[in-house]
Motif scaffolding. Structure first.
Motif, PDB file in Angstrom:
ATOM      1  N   LEU A  65      -3.659   0.569   8.077  1.00  0.00           N
ATOM      2  CA  LEU A  65      -3.289   1.666   8.669  1.00  0.00           C
ATOM      3  C   LEU A  65      -3.763   2.921   7.412  1.00  0.00           C
ATOM      4  CD1 LEU A  65      -1.775   3.602  10.855  1.00  0.00           C
ATOM      5  CD2 LEU A  65       0.066   3.947   9.397  1.00  0.00           C
ATOM      6  N   GLN A  66      -4.896   3.474   7.908  1.00  0.00           N
ATOM      7  CA  GLN A  66      -5.160   4.667   7.088  1.00  0.00           C
ATOM      8  C   GLN A  66      -4.768   6.017   7.303  1.00  0.00           C
ATOM      9  OE1 GLN A  66      -7.754   4.358   4.444  1.00  0.00           O
ATOM     10  NE2 GLN A  66      -7.211   6.500   4.061  1.00  0.00           N
ATOM     11  N   MET A  67      -4.093   6.400   6.356  1.00  0.00           N
ATOM     12  CA  MET A  67      -3.426   7.682   6.418  1.00  0.00           C
ATOM     13  C   MET A  67      -3.909   8.672   5.652  1.00  0.00           C
ATOM     14  SD  MET A  67       0.580   6.258   6.575  1.00  0.00           S
ATOM     15  CE  MET A  67       0.423   5.748   4.501  1.00  0.00           C
ATOM     16  N   LEU A 125      -3.270   7.488   1.845  1.00  0.00           N
ATOM     17  CA  LEU A 125      -2.780   5.980   1.535  1.00  0.00           C
ATOM     18  C   LEU A 125      -3.492   5.019   2.515  1.00  0.00           C
ATOM     19  CD1 LEU A 125       0.763   6.419   0.485  1.00  0.00           C
ATOM     20  CD2 LEU A 125      -1.116   5.921  -0.878  1.00  0.00           C
ATOM     21  N   ARG A 126      -3.576   3.816   2.138  1.00  0.00           N
ATOM     22  CA  ARG A 126      -3.924   2.882   3.102  1.00  0.00           C
ATOM     23  C   ARG A 126      -2.911   1.712   2.857  1.00  0.00           C
ATOM     24  NH1 ARG A 126      -8.891  -1.596   2.765  1.00  0.00           N
ATOM     25  NH2 ARG A 126      -9.427  -1.617   5.045  1.00  0.00           N
ATOM     26  N   LEU A 127      -2.336   1.483   4.077  1.00  0.00           N
ATOM     27  CA  LEU A 127      -1.195   0.432   4.288  1.00  0.00           C
ATOM     28  C   LEU A 127      -2.085  -0.618   4.780  1.00  0.00           C
ATOM     29  CD1 LEU A 127       1.814   2.322   5.855  1.00  0.00           C
ATOM     30  CD2 LEU A 127       1.119   2.048   3.441  1.00  0.00           C
ATOM     31  N   GLY A 182      -5.392  11.922  14.910  1.00  0.00           N
ATOM     32  CA  GLY A 182      -6.707  12.708  14.060  1.00  0.00           C
ATOM     33  C   GLY A 182      -6.373  12.492  12.710  1.00  0.00           C
ATOM     34  N   ARG A 183      -5.096  11.911  12.214  1.00  0.00           N
ATOM     35  CA  ARG A 183      -4.863  11.952  10.601  1.00  0.00           C
ATOM     36  C   ARG A 183      -4.795  10.365  10.452  1.00  0.00           C
ATOM     37  NH1 ARG A 183      -0.317  13.334   8.419  1.00  0.00           N
ATOM     38  NH2 ARG A 183       0.972  13.131  10.381  1.00  0.00           N
ATOM     39  N   PHE A 184      -4.193   9.704  11.246  1.00  0.00           N
ATOM     40  CA  PHE A 184      -4.032   8.187  10.837  1.00  0.00           C
ATOM     41  C   PHE A 184      -5.297   7.461  11.731  1.00  0.00           C
ATOM     42  CE2 PHE A 184       0.593   8.325   9.612  1.00  0.00           C
ATOM     43  CZ  PHE A 184       0.317   9.307   8.732  1.00  0.00           C
ATOM     44  N   THR A 185      -5.451   6.052  11.270  1.00  0.00           N
ATOM     45  CA  THR A 185      -6.450   5.284  11.900  1.00  0.00           C
ATOM     46  C   THR A 185      -6.063   3.925  11.832  1.00  0.00           C
ATOM     47  OG1 THR A 185      -8.354   6.742  11.527  1.00  0.00           O
ATOM     48  CG2 THR A 185      -8.565   4.386  12.306  1.00  0.00           C
ATOM     49  N   GLY A 226       0.800  -1.431  -0.070  1.00  0.00           N
ATOM     50  CA  GLY A 226       0.027  -0.085  -0.040  1.00  0.00           C
ATOM     51  C   GLY A 226       0.920   1.255   0.043  1.00  0.00           C
ATOM     52  N   GLY A 227       1.927   1.004   0.066  1.00  0.00           N
ATOM     53  CA  GLY A 227       3.096   2.294   0.067  1.00  0.00           C
ATOM     54  C   GLY A 227       3.129   2.965  -1.403  1.00  0.00           C
ATOM     55  N   GLY A 228       3.575   4.140  -1.338  1.00  0.00           N
ATOM     56  CA  GLY A 228       3.739   4.878  -2.643  1.00  0.00           C
ATOM     57  C   GLY A 228       3.900   6.333  -2.544  1.00  0.00           C
TER      58      GLY A 228
END
Length: 116
Positions: free
Chosen positions: A80-82, A18-20, A65-68, A8-10
């Motif tokens: 990891l939703q970023m 991005l979602r890892l 607040g930004r990543f979940t 999921g990186g990039g």
């Protein structure tokens, strides 16, 4: 042994998302916690977020607040939703697993680059 494979990186522009993903396999019985760490060039590896079997999460102040972080137990997969990515989020992101409160396992890492 636990094998971890990240994806999921990039490359993404600042403000993007991005979602890892991290797929765990092998001796996954006894995993007590999973998480994400990152290492920027020239810096030490740092914690991004962790999640326990009970669902308790912990985040670095810089990503709150930004990543979940989320975990799908049936598939032994970690996410990891970023969102609202910043150039300072640029790093190699590593999946981490703690098994039996003793053994630490790491994935090979996936690179995230955020352009300004």
């Amino acid at each position: 042994q636990v094998q971890l494979v990240e994806s999921g990186g990039g490359l993404v522009q600042a403000g993007g998302s991005l979602r890892l993903s991290c797929a765990a396999s092998g001796s996954i019985f006894g995993i007590t916690a999973m998480g994400w760490y990152r290492q920027a060039e020239g810096k030490q590896r740092e914690l991004v977020a962790t999640i326990t079997n009970g669902g308790t999460t912990n985040y670095a102040d810089s990503v709150k607040g930004r990543f979940t972080i989320a975990r799908e137990n049936a598939k032994s997969t970690l996410y990891l939703q970023m969102n609202s990515l910043k150039p300072e989020d640029t790093a190699v992101y590593y999946c981490w697993v703690l098994r039996s409160l003793t053994y630490n396992y790491w994935g090979q890492g996936t690179r995230v680059t955020v352009s300004s």
